[in-house]
Scaffold this motif. Sequence first.
Motif, short mmCIF file in Angstrom:
data_model
loop_
_atom_site.label_atom_id
_atom_site.label_comp_id
_atom_site.label_asym_id
_atom_site.label_seq_id
_atom_site.Cartn_x
_atom_site.Cartn_y
_atom_site.Cartn_z
N ALA A 179 12.45 7.04 3.12
CA ALA A 179 11.15 6.51 2.69
C ALA A 179 10.57 5.53 3.71
O ALA A 179 9.49 4.97 3.48
N GLY A 180 11.28 5.32 4.83
CA GLY A 180 10.75 4.48 5.89
C GLY A 180 11.08 3.02 5.76
O GLY A 180 10.42 2.17 6.37
N LEU A 181 12.12 2.66 4.97
CA LEU A 181 12.47 1.26 4.76
C LEU A 181 13.68 0.88 5.61
O LEU A 181 14.62 1.67 5.78
N ASP A 182 13.65 -0.33 6.13
CA ASP A 182 14.76 -0.85 6.92
C ASP A 182 15.82 -1.41 5.97
O ASP A 182 15.55 -2.33 5.19
N THR A 183 17.04 -0.86 6.02
CA THR A 183 18.10 -1.26 5.09
C THR A 183 19.17 -2.11 5.77
O THR A 183 20.25 -2.32 5.20
N ALA A 184 18.89 -2.61 6.97
CA ALA A 184 19.90 -3.38 7.70
C ALA A 184 20.31 -4.63 6.91
O ALA A 184 21.50 -4.99 6.88
N ASP A 185 19.36 -5.32 6.30
CA ASP A 185 19.65 -6.55 5.55
C ASP A 185 19.65 -6.32 4.04
O ASP A 185 19.70 -7.29 3.26
N ALA A 186 19.59 -5.06 3.62
CA ALA A 186 19.50 -4.76 2.18
C ALA A 186 20.83 -5.04 1.49
O ALA A 186 21.91 -4.86 2.06
N THR A 187 20.74 -5.51 0.26
CA THR A 187 21.92 -5.70 -0.59
C THR A 187 21.80 -4.80 -1.81
O THR A 187 20.71 -4.64 -2.37
N PHE A 188 22.92 -4.23 -2.23
CA PHE A 188 22.93 -3.31 -3.35
C PHE A 188 23.80 -3.88 -4.47
O PHE A 188 24.86 -4.45 -4.21
N ARG A 189 23.33 -3.74 -5.67
CA ARG A 189 24.10 -4.21 -6.82
C ARG A 189 23.80 -3.36 -8.03
O ARG A 189 22.75 -2.72 -8.13
N ARG A 190 24.75 -3.34 -8.94
CA ARG A 190 24.51 -2.69 -10.23
C ARG A 190 23.60 -3.57 -11.07
O ARG A 190 23.66 -4.79 -10.99
N ASN A 243 0.81 -1.22 0.00
CA ASN A 243 0.00 0.00 0.00
C ASN A 243 0.85 1.27 0.00
O ASN A 243 0.33 2.36 -0.25
N ASN A 244 2.15 1.15 0.29
CA ASN A 244 3.01 2.33 0.36
C ASN A 244 3.93 2.47 -0.85
O ASN A 244 4.85 3.29 -0.84
N ARG A 245 3.68 1.69 -1.90
CA ARG A 245 4.60 1.70 -3.04
C ARG A 245 4.69 3.08 -3.68
O ARG A 245 5.78 3.56 -4.01
N ALA A 246 3.55 3.73 -3.86
CA ALA A 246 3.55 5.03 -4.54
C ALA A 246 4.31 6.07 -3.72
O ALA A 246 5.12 6.84 -4.28
N SER A 247 4.07 6.11 -2.43
CA SER A 247 4.76 7.10 -1.60
C SER A 247 6.25 6.82 -1.51
O SER A 247 7.08 7.74 -1.49
N ILE A 248 6.63 5.54 -1.47
CA ILE A 248 8.05 5.18 -1.45
C ILE A 248 8.73 5.63 -2.74
O ILE A 248 9.83 6.20 -2.71
N ARG A 249 8.09 5.39 -3.87
CA ARG A 249 8.65 5.81 -5.15
C ARG A 249 8.82 7.33 -5.20
O ARG A 249 9.88 7.84 -5.62
N GLU A 250 7.82 8.05 -4.77
CA GLU A 250 7.88 9.51 -4.81
C GLU A 250 8.97 10.04 -3.89
O GLU A 250 9.74 10.95 -4.27
N THR A 251 9.09 9.48 -2.69
CA THR A 251 10.11 9.94 -1.74
C THR A 251 11.52 9.68 -2.27
O THR A 251 12.40 10.56 -2.21
N ILE A 252 11.74 8.48 -2.79
CA ILE A 252 13.08 8.14 -3.30
C ILE A 252 13.42 8.99 -4.52
O ILE A 252 14.56 9.46 -4.66
N ALA A 253 12.46 9.25 -5.39
CA ALA A 253 12.72 10.09 -6.55
C ALA A 253 13.12 11.50 -6.12
O ALA A 253 14.04 12.10 -6.69
N THR A 254 12.44 12.02 -5.10
CA THR A 254 12.77 13.35 -4.60
C THR A 254 14.15 13.37 -3.96
O THR A 254 14.96 14.28 -4.24
N GLU A 255 14.45 12.38 -3.14
CA GLU A 255 15.75 12.32 -2.46
C GLU A 255 16.90 12.11 -3.43
O GLU A 255 18.00 12.64 -3.24
N MET A 256 16.66 11.35 -4.50
CA MET A 256 17.72 11.05 -5.47
C MET A 256 17.76 12.07 -6.60
O MET A 256 18.63 12.00 -7.47
N ASN A 257 16.81 13.02 -6.57
CA ASN A 257 16.74 14.06 -7.60
C ASN A 257 16.60 13.46 -9.00
O ASN A 257 17.29 13.82 -9.95
N VAL A 258 15.67 12.50 -9.14
CA VAL A 258 15.37 11.88 -10.43
C VAL A 258 13.86 11.94 -10.62
O VAL A 258 13.10 12.26 -9.69
#
Length: 531
Positions: free
Chosen positions: A129-140, A78-93
């Motif tokens: 955006a309110g997401l827990d990144t403790a177990d997050a993995t990042f990749r190209r 239910n929070n997908r739209a707000s997460i997308r909007e917040t990340i776009a604003t923070e990343m300036n995209v």
Amino acid sequence: MNLRANWRIVMLVVFVLASTAALFAPAAAPDPGANNSSSVGASTDPTNLKYGLELAGGTRIRAPLVGTTAENLGIDQNNRASIRETIATEMNVTGGDVNVRLNTGNGDAVEVLERNVSEERFRSALQTAGLDTADATFRRGVTGETRQQTVDTIEAKINRGGLSGGTVTDQRSATGEHYVVVDVPNANTTQVLNLIGDQGEVRIVAHYPVEGDNGTEYRNETVLTNRQLERSQIGVADTDRNGSPYVPATLTEEDAQNYSQALVDLGFTSSEATGSQRCRYRSQPSDAGYCLYTVVDGDVVYAAYLNPGLAESIESGEFQKAPTFQMQTTSMDEAQSLQVNLRAGALPTELAVDEGTVLFLQQSLGDRFKSRALLTGLIAWLAVSGMVFLRYKNPRVALPMLATAAAEVYLLLGFAAAIGLPLNLSYIAGFIAVIGTGVDDLLIIADEILNEGEIATGRVFQNRFRKAFWVIGAAAVTTIIAMSPLAFLSLGDLQGFAIVTIVGVLIGVLVTRPAYGDVLRNLMLSEQQRD
């Protein structure tokens, strides 16, 4: 000949006739919506076979997709739209450069489709955006869904662009990186890059003046997005009575209403904004006036004014009843490219061609490969023929065996022509493997039937044939199981080899081997013995 008793031979003949139709019947009429003015991909081959890059020459592009993905996130649907909007604003995209994917196989994921994304900044945006990144993995790279969308869109661009025989695949390297591989026979590198090298995102942007504290300022506002244009009915690129190229588009009812209202609100339908003198982009780009820009991947390809008649139609509401307008360009090549982009849609993200490889193979070299592949197949067949004759010294056994093996290859060629499979060297290797395994199975049948003593009755023949068929059936199952991983995994040329081998084995077990048994029965038994 009793057709009922020899139905397997009849089935083989039917399949051979069907393969002949697939190979030599006139091809279907071309798609009127495609750019058929180009001769790219045209073939002078008398058959309907299509040849891949290695046998026809052409261009291969192998490149990763631009983007960075964070996985193993817990995301509330239910929070997908707000997460997308917040990340776009923070990343300036833009919002379109951020995707929130659920259940990707590595948990929920967020991808940012931009170059040079910093992991620290990305992590910070996720936390905001309110997401827990403790177990997050990042990749190209991007998610599987985005890769599949990209493959589908590039395939549509190739087909709409008039390039025949092109293939697009998502392949994974030994180190786990994903690449999109585009093979387009009979096309040079420039043609392919012009078609798929950019995202192909099209927008209609209103450029208009406003009075500010420092005098007249200009603003840009998108009045038709790429998604809205994709929903439109796109016509064929053409020229108007003045010779100006354009692409017609008919909007949906909802998009037409929003488009009309935006033009009214921005003042484009007023008398001071309409007419050819109101858009001065070519002569005065810094003081352009009221212009409607056709923007492709951020570049203005054409600037148009709003015709007074169209402005009246928008004001009166008539435009919404027949919401068709023209997107003009400066050349027919641009118009055809615009048509392809609108019909196929924009790529979800761009290909990082500079981080991949581009290969161009000359057609003369491809023709050399083609002739040598044919010669290799012929030598293989002749070598097998010689060994068969040396072994049996009986034309009644050897000739049907070799004819059956040749029919098997012929059926495979018909199958390739019917589904439009572009043949390359790996497929040819599969054909040669099918010749070897096919004759091997026929030898098993012949040995089992002829080396077990005299054949007194048809019942004895059938018992021996059934015993031999169980052996080759088990071998076929083993081959299919062994080749299946290669056929379903994205392993490049190995996939083509596996597919041809599996199809060849199935054709042999279901069609050609049973037919050979019936032929051998008719040749080795008298009519009384058959009964």
